[in-house]
Design an enzyme around this catalytic site. Structure first.
Site, mmCIF file in Angstrom:
data_model
loop_
_atom_site.group_PDB
_atom_site.id
_atom_site.type_symbol
_atom_site.label_atom_id
_atom_site.label_comp_id
_atom_site.label_asym_id
_atom_site.label_seq_id
_atom_site.Cartn_x
_atom_site.Cartn_y
_atom_site.Cartn_z
ATOM 1 N N GLY C 41 58.915 21.786 -16.687
ATOM 2 C CA GLY C 41 57.602 22.382 -16.952
ATOM 3 C C GLY C 41 57.324 23.463 -15.932
ATOM 4 N N GLY C 43 54.179 25.280 -15.751
ATOM 5 C CA GLY C 43 52.770 25.662 -15.689
ATOM 6 C C GLY C 43 52.344 25.777 -14.239
ATOM 7 N N GLY C 46 54.198 22.900 -12.199
ATOM 8 C CA GLY C 46 55.652 23.049 -12.174
ATOM 9 C C GLY C 46 56.089 24.381 -11.593
ATOM 10 N NE ARG C 338 33.534 20.504 -19.893
ATOM 11 C CZ ARG C 338 34.624 20.997 -19.321
ATOM 12 N NH1 ARG C 338 35.692 20.241 -19.185
ATOM 13 N NH2 ARG C 338 34.658 22.242 -18.901
ATOM 14 C CD GLU C 454 46.532 18.102 -19.301
ATOM 15 O OE1 GLU C 454 46.805 19.325 -19.264
ATOM 16 O OE2 GLU C 454 45.992 17.550 -20.275
#
Lengths: 252, 203, 667
Positions: C41, C43, C46, C338, C454
Site C-alpha cells: 500500500g 497511501g 505506506g 456525524r 487506516e
C-alpha cells in the site's frame, strides 16, 4: 438512452487491436460514463464474453487513474472533468460514441483501454522531489514565510492528477504540461528552489528519454486538462530550463 | 525554433522596410541603392550568412521535431477533434512553414540568384526586375498566398516563441499576444500591399 | 481468554514515547543494507513508511494495485490535517489534541497511542512544508488554519479542498526520490494475495502481477501492511473502487487479530444514489451543514409528489416541512455530530419520507442562508430597501464564495442547481476505525508483521474526528514505524536474505493459485458485482448506521448463505494469466464476504452503543448512544479459527488514566 459504442479492443500489448461495436440500452442520463461502461461489462459477462478493461479507481476526479479518449477528446466532451465525472446527460439518445485509449508511444496499451503511464513515475523519480529526509527534525513549518500568491500558484500547479490527458490530447504527444506542473510547484517555493536547476534538468532529460513529443504551444493540453493546469507552468519550466542550461556548471 | 524564428522575424521587418522603398516615387533610386548596399556592405554579408544559417536551422529543427513528434504517436486516433481545443494554424506550423519555404526557394531563385550569382545585364536594375515580376498576375497571387500563410504562421509563432523562451507573465501575456498578432498583421499587409499596388497601378 | 500485550511503555504519558525511543534497539547503517522490508500500500501511511525506511537504509519493496503509488485513495481526502501547533494561539496543546481525539473516539482508543499521535502531529507539518507541500497561507506568508468539527480550536492545516492529494503527493515525492536512488523497488499494478510466515514470523508475501497475471514470491525480514480500510464491504461507499481488505484479511487468516471490525464511520453528507447502476458515492464536505438546513416533507403525499416530479421542493410551504434535526436536537440543530445526523436521516427515510426515487435522500437547503447572507450584504452595501430578488442575488454571491467548488461538483454530478433547489444528500460509508490489532510498536500479533494507517485499529476508537485520518497515516509512516521496526529487525542483522524456494512459499503460492483457478473455472451464472451489491445491501441494512441483535443475526446467516452461493455461482471471465479486473474483484469480494460476517459478529458481541456503533437496544430515552464502560471498555480483537462466526475473542482492556470517562452529550 440507447447508445452505440465503438470501443478499442486489444488483448495485450502485442495484439494489433481493433474497434468493435456494442449496443447498450436503457442507460440513465444520470449515470456516469464509467457506470455506463459497467453496464456494458455486466452485459458482456452475462453473454459469456470478455468485458472491456478500463482504468478507474476513485471515481470522483482526483486519483487520475481514469483516462479514455471519447469521441475525439480526452476525458470526453465536458470541460474541467475527468471521465469518471462525465455524465451521460452530455450525450443524446441514439448517439454513437467512440472510445479509445490514450495514444502515445510513451503510454503503451496494456489491454483494451488500459495504458501504461509509468513513464510519468520515472520522470518523477528523476527529480520530482525536494531532497529532504523524513526526519521530523526539519525546522519549524513557519520559519520561512512564503508569499500567499506563490503558495497559491504552487498549489494550483500541484493539483495535477497525472492522468495523462495532456499527452493524449497534444498533437505531438508532449508531456510538457505534466512535467512543468511539478517543476513549477517546487520552483515557486523556497524549499524547492535550492535544487531547482538540477531538478529541471533531470526531469526534462527523463521526459525526452521516455519518447514524448515536443511542445509546439498549441495550448490543447490546457484546454483538456481536467484540473485546469495553466500553460504558464510550461513557460516557467522553459525559463527554469534555460536558466539551468546557462548557469549550470555540470557537464550535461 | 524560438530563437531562429525571432531572428527571422527581425529580418522580415528589415526586408519589409527595404521593400517599402519600392513605393517611393523616385523611379526606384532608393530601392536600387538599398539593394546595392545590401550586397556591398561587409557587415550585411555576415548577417546574410547568419540569415541562411538561421533559415537552415529553423528548417532542420522543424524537420527533426516533426519526426520526433510523429514518432511520439505511432497509432493515430480513429476519431479526433483537435479543433475543440486548439486552432488549425497552431497545429499546422509545419504545413504553413513548408509553403513558406517553397516560396522562399522561388523567391531566391528569382532575385537573389539572379542578382547575386548571375549578375544583372547592363541596363537591368533590381527595381525594374521587381516591377516586372509584379506585373505577372500569377506571381502576385503566389506571392500574396505565401504571405497570408506567413501571417498565420507568425501569429502563432511570435507568442509561441515567447512562451518557449519562458517570457511569460499573466499581466503581460495579453500584450505579448497582441503584439505578436500585430506584427504578423503588419508584415503580411506590408508585403502583400506592395505587389497589389504595383500590379494595379503600373499594369 | 488470553490477554493481549499492548507493550505500552512505563512512565508518565508525556514521556512514554521519548523514553521508548531512547530504549529500543537500533540497527546500524551497514546492517540496514542487509535487511529487506516489504510495504503493501502506498497511501499516506505506506508511502511515508516506504520513503522513511528507505532513507534509513533498508531495502524496501513497495506494492500497490494502482498503476502508480500516487493514486492511493488517501488522495481523495478533502478537509485537512490536524496538528497541535497552536499557531493560532487559541490554547491548543498536545494534551488538548489527545483529549479531543480520545473523547471523539467515544473512549474506545488506547491512551498511549493517541498521546503519541498528538505528540508527533507538529512534526508532520514541519516535514510536509520542507517537502514542498503547498499548504494554504495567510498574506503574511505563514500557514493558515481552520477549525473542524468536534473541537474548540483551529488546528487544521489544509490545501483548499485537496489536502489529502497534496499530502499524498508529498509522500509520493519522497518515495520517488528513493525509487530514483534504487532504495525502493516499486511494484505497481501488483496485489498482495497471501502473507508468508516462516518459523512464526512474517517473511514475505505472494503477489499477483496484475498486468501479466504472474504469481510472484517476495521475501523480506518484515512486512508492513498499509492497505487502507474496508469500507467497500458495503459495496457503495466513498472509498475508491479498488479499495479492498484483502491484504489485511489474508494476514488475519494467517494469525493477525482483527480489532473492532464493527467500528465504521458513516458520513452524513454524501450525494445519494441516483439509480441501481450507481457504483460509488461522493462526499460533500461536512462544512456545508454550517449553512444548510436539513429537512423532509411532513406529509407523505408531498413526498410522493416530489418523487414523481409533480412537485418541486420549493413548492412545499414552510409549515409542511420537517426540519427534523432542529426538531429533535434544538440545541445543536443541523450541527449535531456525524453519527447522530446520519442516523436521523436514516430514521426519516426508513419511515418513508425519503425524497428521491430510491427513497434514500433528504434535503440540504441553503435558501434561508442565502436570504440571511443576502440581507447582511445588502445592509453592508447600504441597500436598505433591497428587493427580494436583489437580496437573493447578493446571498448567492456569498454562498458561492464559501462553497462554490462544492456546489459546482454537486451540479456536475446531479445536474441540479443547488443555488435554486435544495441539495439532496444521504449518509454513506466513509472510513473504518477497526482494523488489524497492533501493539504500541504497530506490530500485529504476527511477529514481523506491522500495520499502519487506516489498516490498523489504533487511534480513533469508535469514531474518528475530521482531519485526523491524514494525521494518523503520516504519523505512523514517517515517525512511528521507522523507529519501532528497528527494535524488531535488530535480531535479523545476521539472518541474510530470506530464500523464497522454501516449503512455506511453495505452500502459499499453491493456495493462491488454487484460489484463482477456482474462480476462473467456476463457470457460474452471475458477475462478481452482482454478489457484491447484495452483500452491500445486507451490510447497509443490518450492520449499517443502526444495528440490533435480531438484524445482526439475520445478517450473519444471510452473508453465510450469500457466500456459499457466491463460491458456487460466481462467473469470472478470462484467464488467470492476463490482465483481468474481474478476477481481481472476485478475490476481494470473497474476502469481503468473510469480513462482513465478522463485522456483524463483532457488532453483536458489543452490547453497547458507542461512536459509529449504534445498537438500537442500547440508547437513552431520547435516542442517544448508551455506552457500557463497565463491560465494554475493551478492544475486541478477533482470532481466526477457520470460520468468521467461530472466531475467538481476545480482549484488550482499555485503561483511562489521564482522561476521565464521560458520556458525550450533544443536547
Amino acid at each position: 438512452m440507447n447508445l452505440t459504442l465503438k470501443i478499442w479492443r486489444q488483448k495485450n500489448k502485442n495484439d494489433k487491436g481493433r474497434l468493435e461495436t456494442y449496443q447498450v440500452s436503457n442507460i440513465s442520463p444520470d449515470s456516469s460514463f464509467l457506470e455506463m461502461l459497467d453496464v456494458l461489462n455486466e452485459q458482456l459477462i452475462n453473454e459469456g464474453k470478455e468485458p472491456v478493461a478500463f482504468d478507474h479507481d476513485c471515481r470522483e476526479g482526483i486519483c487520475g487513474m481514469c483516462s479514455l479518449y471519447i469521441n475525439g477528446e480526452a476525458h470526453g466532451p465536458d470541460r474541467g472533468v475527468t471521465t469518471c465525472q462525465l455524465h451521460m446527460r452530455k450525450f443524446k439518445d441514439g448517439d454513437t460514441i467512440y472510445i479509445e485509449p490514450w495514444r502515445s508511444a510513451a503510454f503503451p496499451v496494456i489491454k483494451d483501454l488500459v495504458v501504461d503511464r509509468s513513464a510519468f513515475d520515472r520522470i518523477m523519480a528523476a527529480g520530482g522531489f525536494v531532497s529532504v529526509n523524513t526526519s521530523g527534525n526539519t525546522q519549524d513549518a513557519n520559519n520561512i514565510p512564503i508569499p500567499k500568491d506563490d503558495a497559491d500558484k504552487a498549489f494550483d500547479a500541484a493539483t495535477c492528477i497525472g492522468c495523462g490527458a495532456c499527452v493524449a490530447t497534444c498533437k505531438n504527444g508532449s508531456a510538457m504540461l505534466f512535467v512543468s506542473a511539478k517543476v513549477s510547484q517546487f520552483a515557486l517555493l523556497p524549499q524547492g528552489k535550492v535544487e531547482a536547476t538540477r531538478r529541471v534538468h533531470n526531469m526534462v532529460k527523463q521526459m525526452d528519454e521516455e519518447g514524448f513529443g515536443n511542445c509546439s504551444n498549441t495550448g490543447a493540453c490546457e484546454v483538456e486538462c481536467p484540473k485546469g493546469i495553466s500553460l504558464e507552468n510550461i513557460a516557467r519550466m522553459n525559463r527554469e530550463y534555460l536558466k539551468a542550461s546557462i548557469i549550470s556548471e555540470d557537464e550535461e | 525554433m524560438a530563437l531562429t524564428g525571432l531572428f527571422l522575424v527581425v529580418f522580415l521587418l528589415e526586408h519589409l522596410y527595404g521593400n517599402l522603398l519600392l513605393l517611393k516615387p523616385d523611379g526606384g533610386a532608393a530601392f536600387n541603392e538599398y539593394s546595392h548596399n545590401m550586397t556591398s556592405n561587409v557587415f550585411i554579408r555576415i548577417v546574410e550568412i547568419l540569415l541562411f544559417l538561421g533559415i537552415l536551422a529553423h528548417v532542420v529543427n522543424a524537420l527533426r521535431l516533426t519526426i520526433e513528434n510523429k514518432k511520439a504517436r505511432p497509432v493515430k486516433y480513429a476519431v479526433n477533434k483537435p479543433a475543440a481545443n486548439s486552432s488549425w494554424f497552431s497545429r499546422n506550423m509545419g504545413l504553413t512553414g513548408s509553403i513558406i519555404l517553397v516560396f522562399i526557394v522561388i523567391h531566391l531563385s528569382d532575385y537573389f540568384f539572379e542578382y547575386r550569382v548571375e549578375g544583372l545585364d547592363g541596363d537591368e536594375t533590381i527595381y525594374g526586375e521587381v516591377i516586372e515580376s509584379f506585373k505577372n498576375l500569377w506571381y502576385v497571387i503566389i506571392y500574396i498566398v505565401a504571405f497570408i500563410f506567413l501571417g498565420f504562421h507568425l501569429n502563432h509563432a511570435i507568442q509561441s516563441a515567447f512562451q518557449t523562451l519562458g517570457i511569460n507573465h499573466p499581466k503581460y501575456n495579453p500584450i505579448i499576444k497582441k503584439t505578436g498578432a500585430a506584427l504578423a498583421f503588419i508584415i503580411t499587409i506590408g508585403f502583400t500591399f506592395i505587389p497589389l499596388y504595383i500590379y494595379f497601378t503600373m499594369h | 481468554m488470553s490477554t493481549l500485550d499492548s507493550k505500552i511503555p512505563e512512565g508518565p504519558i508525556k514521556d512514554k514515547w521519548t523514553n521508548h525511543k531512547n530504549n529500543i534497539r537500533l540497527v546500524n547503517p551497514a546492517n540496514k543494507r542487509l535487511i529487506d522490508v516489504i510495504v503493501v500500500g502506498t497511501g499516506l501511511a505506506g508511502g511515508s513508511a516506504a520513503a522513511s525506511l528507505a532513507e534509513l537504509g533498508y531495502n524496501v519493496k513497495a506494492f500497490c494495485f494502482q498503476d502508480s503509488p500516487r493514486r492511493a485513495h488517501s488522495i481523495a481526502a478533502q478537509g485537512g490535517i490536524n496538528a497541535a501547533k497552536n499557531y493560532q494561539n487559541d490554547g491548543d496543546s498536545i494534551y488538548r489534541l489527545f483529549y479531543d481525539t480520545v473523547k471523539g473516539g467515544d473512549y474506545r482508543s488506547r491512551e498511549a497511542n493517541v498521546y503519541r499521535l498528538a505528540e508527533v502531529s507538529g512534526n508532520i507539518i514541519d516535514q510536509c512544508v520542507a517537502q514542498g507541500v503547498p499548504f494554504a497561507r495567510e498574506y503574511g506568508g505563514l500557514l493558515d488554519n481552520r477549525s473542524f468539527g468536534g473541537v474548540q480550536v483551529s488546528r487544521t492545516f489544509y490545501a483548499k479542498g485537496q489536502t489529502g492529494q497534496q499530502l499524498l503527493l508529498g509522500a509520493y515525492s519522497a518515495m520517488s526520490r528513493q525509487i530514483g536512488k534504487g532504495r525502493i523497488k516499486m511494484y505497481d499494478r501488483h496485489e498482495m494475495l497471501e502473507l508468508v510466515i516462516v518459523d512464526g514470523k512474517a517473511r514475505g508475501i505472494i503477489a499477483r502481477n496484475l498486468i501479466t497475471g504472474e504469481i510472484e514470491r517476495h521475501s523480506a525480514h518484515a512486512v508492513v501492511l498499509a492497505s487502507g480500510g474496508y469500507g467497500n464491504v458495503f459495496f457503495l461507499s466513498t472509498n475508491a473502487m479498488g479499495s479492498n481488505a484483502t491484504a489485511a484479511w489474508r494476514a488475519h487468516k494467517k494469525g493477525a487479530y482483527f480489532a473492532n471490525p464493527c467500528f465504521t464511520q458513516i458520513h452524513p453528507t454524501c450525494i445519494p444514489r441516483s439509480g441501481e447502476h450507481q457504483s460509488k458515492l461522493t462526499l460533500m464536505s461536512e462544512s456545508l451543514r454550517n449553512d444548510g438546513r436539513i429537512w423532509v416533507p411532513k406529509k407523505k403525499e408531498d413526498v410522493l409528489a416530489i418523487r414523481e416530479g409533480k412537485k418541486k421542493p420549493t413548492d412545499i410551504p414552510e409549515e409542511d416541512r420537517d426540519y427534523y434535526l432542529e426538531r429533535r436536537y434544538p440545541a445543536f440543530g443541523n450541527l449535531v455530530p456525524r453519527d447522530v445526523a446520519s442516523r436521523a436521516a436514516k430514521e426519516r427515510c426508513d419511515a418513508g419520507y425519503g425524497v428521491n426515487a430510491t427513497g434514500e435522500a433528504v434535503f440540504l437547503d441553503f435558501s434561508s442562508a442565502i436570504m440571511r447572507y443576502g440581507r447582511e450584504k445588502a445592509n453592508m452595501l447600504g441597500e436598505h430597501n433591497a428587493s427580494e430578488e436583489r437580496i437573493k442575488e447578493l446571498g448567492k454571491e456569498v454562498i458561492e464564495a464559501k462553497y462554490g467548488n462544492l456546489f459546482q461538483m454537486y451540479q456536475k454530478i446531479t445536474d441540479d442547481n443547488p443555488y435554486e433547489t435544495p441539495m439532496m444528500i444521504y449518509p454513506a460509508v466513509h472510513y473504518t476505525m477497526g482494523g488489524l490489532w497492533v501493539d504500541y510498536n504497530l506490530m500485529t500479533t504476527i511477529p514481523g508483521l506491522y500495520a499502519a494507517g487506516e489498516c490498523n485499529f489504533s487511534d480513533h476508537g469508535a469514531n474518528r474526528l475530521g482531519a485526523s485520518a491524514l494525521m494518523q497515516g503520516l504519523a505512523d509512516g514517517y515517525f512511528v514505524l521507522p523507529y519501532t521496526i528497528g527494535d524488531y529487525l535488530a535480531d535479523d542483522i545476521r539472518t541474510g536474505p530470506i530464500p523464497t524456494d522454501t516449503p512455506e512459499f511453495d505452500e502459499a503460492e499453491k493456495s493462491v493459485k488454487e484460489r484463482l483457478n477456482k474462480f476462473i473455472n467456476n463457470n457460474g451464472k452471475h458477475s462478481v458485482d452482482y454478489y457484491h451489491r447484495q452483500l452491500g445491501n445486507i451490510m447497509w441494512n443490518y450492520v449499517g448506521m443502526a444495528r440490533n441483535a435480531e438484524g445482526l443475526k439475520k445478517a450473519i446467516s444471510d452473508i453465510r448463505a450469500l457466500r456459499d452461493e457466491y463460491h458456487k455461482n460466481v462467473r469470472v471471465p478470462g484467464s488467470a494469466d492476463e490482465f483481468n479486473p474481474e478476477l481481481e474483484k472476485a478475490t476481494r469480494v470473497a474476502d469481503f464476504l468473510e469480513l462482513g460476517e465478522l463485522m456483524a459478529v463483532d457488532a453483536l458481541n458489543r452490547n453497547e452503543s458507542c461512536g459509529g456503533h449504534f445498537r438500537e437496544e442500547y440508547q437513552t430515552e431520547d435516542g442517544e448512544a448508551l455506552r457500557d464502560d463497565k463491560n465494554y471498555a475493551y478492544v475486541a480483537a478477533w482470532e481466526w479459527t477457520g470460520d468468521p462466526s467461530e472466531e475467538k475473542l481476545h480482549k484488550e482492556e482499555l485503561k483511562f488514566e489521564y482522561i476521565e470517562l464521560k458520556t458525550r452529550s450533544y443536547k
